[in-house]
Design a protein around this motif. Sequence first.
Motif, mmCIF file in Angstrom:
data_model
loop_
_atom_site.group_PDB
_atom_site.id
_atom_site.type_symbol
_atom_site.label_atom_id
_atom_site.label_comp_id
_atom_site.label_asym_id
_atom_site.label_seq_id
_atom_site.Cartn_x
_atom_site.Cartn_y
_atom_site.Cartn_z
ATOM 1 N N GLY A 68 35.276 41.850 56.489
ATOM 2 C CA GLY A 68 36.000 41.303 55.542
ATOM 3 C C GLY A 68 37.246 42.011 54.917
ATOM 4 N N SER A 69 38.156 41.253 54.234
ATOM 5 C CA SER A 69 39.091 41.874 53.209
ATOM 6 C C SER A 69 39.337 40.974 52.119
ATOM 7 C CB SER A 69 40.502 42.001 54.339
ATOM 8 O OG SER A 69 40.796 40.670 54.487
ATOM 9 N N PHE A 70 39.818 41.918 51.113
ATOM 10 C CA PHE A 70 40.504 41.181 49.881
ATOM 11 C C PHE A 70 41.713 41.995 49.505
ATOM 12 C CE2 PHE A 70 37.041 44.337 48.526
ATOM 13 C CZ PHE A 70 37.897 45.055 47.705
ATOM 14 N N GLY A 71 42.353 41.392 48.534
ATOM 15 C CA GLY A 71 43.490 41.682 48.022
ATOM 16 C C GLY A 71 44.478 40.538 47.449
ATOM 17 N N PHE A 72 45.775 40.954 47.142
ATOM 18 C CA PHE A 72 46.735 39.831 46.685
ATOM 19 C C PHE A 72 47.625 39.783 47.880
ATOM 20 C CE2 PHE A 72 45.137 41.412 42.792
ATOM 21 C CZ PHE A 72 45.148 40.128 41.832
ATOM 22 N N TRP A 73 47.727 38.384 48.238
ATOM 23 C CA TRP A 73 48.836 38.068 49.299
ATOM 24 C C TRP A 73 49.642 36.963 48.744
ATOM 25 C CZ3 TRP A 73 43.631 39.442 50.984
ATOM 26 C CH2 TRP A 73 43.598 40.350 51.895
ATOM 27 N N SER A 74 50.583 36.800 49.428
ATOM 28 C CA SER A 74 51.752 35.804 49.233
ATOM 29 C C SER A 74 51.689 34.890 50.414
ATOM 30 C CB SER A 74 53.156 36.568 49.083
ATOM 31 O OG SER A 74 54.129 35.509 49.020
ATOM 32 N N LYS A 75 52.020 33.740 50.110
ATOM 33 C CA LYS A 75 52.161 32.495 51.158
ATOM 34 C C LYS A 75 53.750 32.300 51.438
ATOM 35 C CE LYS A 75 47.883 32.234 52.391
ATOM 36 N NZ LYS A 75 47.620 32.818 53.522
ATOM 37 N N GLY A 76 54.653 33.307 51.203
ATOM 38 C CA GLY A 76 55.952 33.139 51.687
ATOM 39 C C GLY A 76 56.676 33.747 50.908
ATOM 40 N N LYS A 77 57.970 33.845 51.145
ATOM 41 C CA LYS A 77 59.151 34.405 50.453
ATOM 42 C C LYS A 77 59.235 33.580 49.055
ATOM 43 C CE LYS A 77 63.838 35.928 51.041
ATOM 44 N NZ LYS A 77 64.887 36.045 51.679
ATOM 45 N N ASN A 78 59.418 34.383 47.885
ATOM 46 C CA ASN A 78 59.654 33.887 46.852
ATOM 47 C C ASN A 78 58.254 33.156 46.112
ATOM 48 O OD1 ASN A 78 62.057 35.095 46.577
ATOM 49 N ND2 ASN A 78 63.016 33.256 47.659
ATOM 50 N N ARG A 79 57.356 33.345 46.568
ATOM 51 C CA ARG A 79 56.012 32.536 46.199
ATOM 52 C C ARG A 79 55.305 33.422 45.455
ATOM 53 N NH1 ARG A 79 53.968 28.487 50.283
ATOM 54 N NH2 ARG A 79 52.958 27.667 48.447
ATOM 55 N N GLY A 80 54.458 33.388 44.496
ATOM 56 C CA GLY A 80 53.518 34.239 43.938
ATOM 57 C C GLY A 80 52.451 34.523 44.822
ATOM 58 N N ARG A 81 51.864 35.790 44.312
ATOM 59 C CA ARG A 81 50.672 36.652 45.220
ATOM 60 C C ARG A 81 49.366 36.128 44.335
ATOM 61 N NH1 ARG A 81 51.619 42.015 47.016
ATOM 62 N NH2 ARG A 81 50.098 42.437 45.149
ATOM 63 N N ILE A 82 48.398 35.734 45.251
ATOM 64 C CA ILE A 82 47.199 35.260 44.868
ATOM 65 C C ILE A 82 45.948 36.039 45.283
ATOM 66 C CG2 ILE A 82 46.934 33.603 46.325
ATOM 67 C CD1 ILE A 82 45.644 31.675 43.907
ATOM 68 N N PHE A 83 44.934 36.430 44.581
ATOM 69 C CA PHE A 83 44.067 37.172 45.040
ATOM 70 C C PHE A 83 42.991 36.410 46.023
ATOM 71 C CE2 PHE A 83 39.456 38.710 44.979
ATOM 72 C CZ PHE A 83 39.687 40.116 45.469
ATOM 73 N N GLU A 84 42.815 36.907 47.280
ATOM 74 C CA GLU A 84 42.078 36.286 48.395
ATOM 75 C C GLU A 84 40.891 37.111 48.884
ATOM 76 O OE1 GLU A 84 43.780 35.184 52.606
ATOM 77 O OE2 GLU A 84 44.241 33.741 51.031
ATOM 78 N N CYS A 85 39.961 36.726 49.307
ATOM 79 C CA CYS A 85 39.019 37.187 50.063
ATOM 80 C C CYS A 85 38.706 36.354 51.369
ATOM 81 C CB CYS A 85 37.514 37.559 49.114
ATOM 82 S SG CYS A 85 36.651 36.156 48.747
ATOM 83 N N LYS A 86 38.617 37.181 52.604
ATOM 84 C CA LYS A 86 38.354 36.459 53.672
ATOM 85 C C LYS A 86 37.635 37.275 54.818
ATOM 86 C CE LYS A 86 42.977 37.628 55.232
ATOM 87 N NZ LYS A 86 44.147 37.155 55.821
ATOM 88 N N VAL A 87 36.894 36.566 55.791
ATOM 89 C CA VAL A 87 36.267 37.431 56.651
ATOM 90 C C VAL A 87 36.510 36.372 57.963
ATOM 91 C CG1 VAL A 87 33.940 37.801 57.934
ATOM 92 C CG2 VAL A 87 34.221 37.840 55.346
ATOM 93 N N GLU A 88 36.833 37.116 59.062
ATOM 94 C CA GLU A 88 37.092 36.482 60.361
ATOM 95 C C GLU A 88 36.564 36.984 61.459
ATOM 96 O OE1 GLU A 88 41.167 35.687 63.070
ATOM 97 O OE2 GLU A 88 41.566 35.845 60.919
ATOM 98 N N MET A 89 35.982 36.479 62.249
ATOM 99 C CA MET A 89 35.170 36.829 63.346
ATOM 100 C C MET A 89 34.734 35.771 64.538
ATOM 101 S SD MET A 89 31.229 37.318 61.576
ATOM 102 C CE MET A 89 31.617 38.819 61.207
ATOM 103 N N ALA A 90 34.237 36.101 65.616
ATOM 104 C CA ALA A 90 34.097 35.089 66.487
ATOM 105 C C ALA A 90 32.605 34.356 66.527
ATOM 106 C CB ALA A 90 34.274 35.992 67.931
ATOM 107 N N ASP A 91 31.674 35.071 65.553
ATOM 108 C CA ASP A 91 30.729 34.179 65.465
ATOM 109 C C ASP A 91 30.546 33.251 64.388
ATOM 110 O OD1 ASP A 91 29.165 36.089 67.241
ATOM 111 O OD2 ASP A 91 29.611 37.456 65.838
#
Length: 120
Positions: free
Chosen positions: A26-49
């Motif tokens: 998994g990962s967590f942190g603050f990410w933006s969803k585009g230029k000039n958009r606020g950042r928001i805390f997010e947690c996520k996991v990506e896998m084939a299972d």
Amino acid sequence: MSKNSYEKLSKKFKIIYLAGLFDGEGSFGFWSKGKNRGRIFECKVEMADKDLILRFKDMFGGWLFFAKRRKLKHKDTWCWRDRGPRAFAIIDKMINFMSKRRQEKYYVVKRNKISSLSRK
């Protein structure tokens, strides 16, 4: 049909199991969803299972979606994520069962969030 071992676990041990998966994948942190958009805390996991990703959705809610292959040689993957205050609450439930490195990163992220709120 008998239950698998995961289904027999108590809620606490399911969270410990998911914390281990999250710590590795998994990962967590603050990410933006585009230029000039606020950042928001997010947690996520990506896998084939997908069955493992569904466990995060079942335990914590959030979103589950198919993530298309990035390269032809890669497998299809599934992603679970949550954002904002719910994401903080999810990590709060798992953080004590994660590696020291993850714990330190999370406490820095959380401290920075709290200090940025007090400056507003």
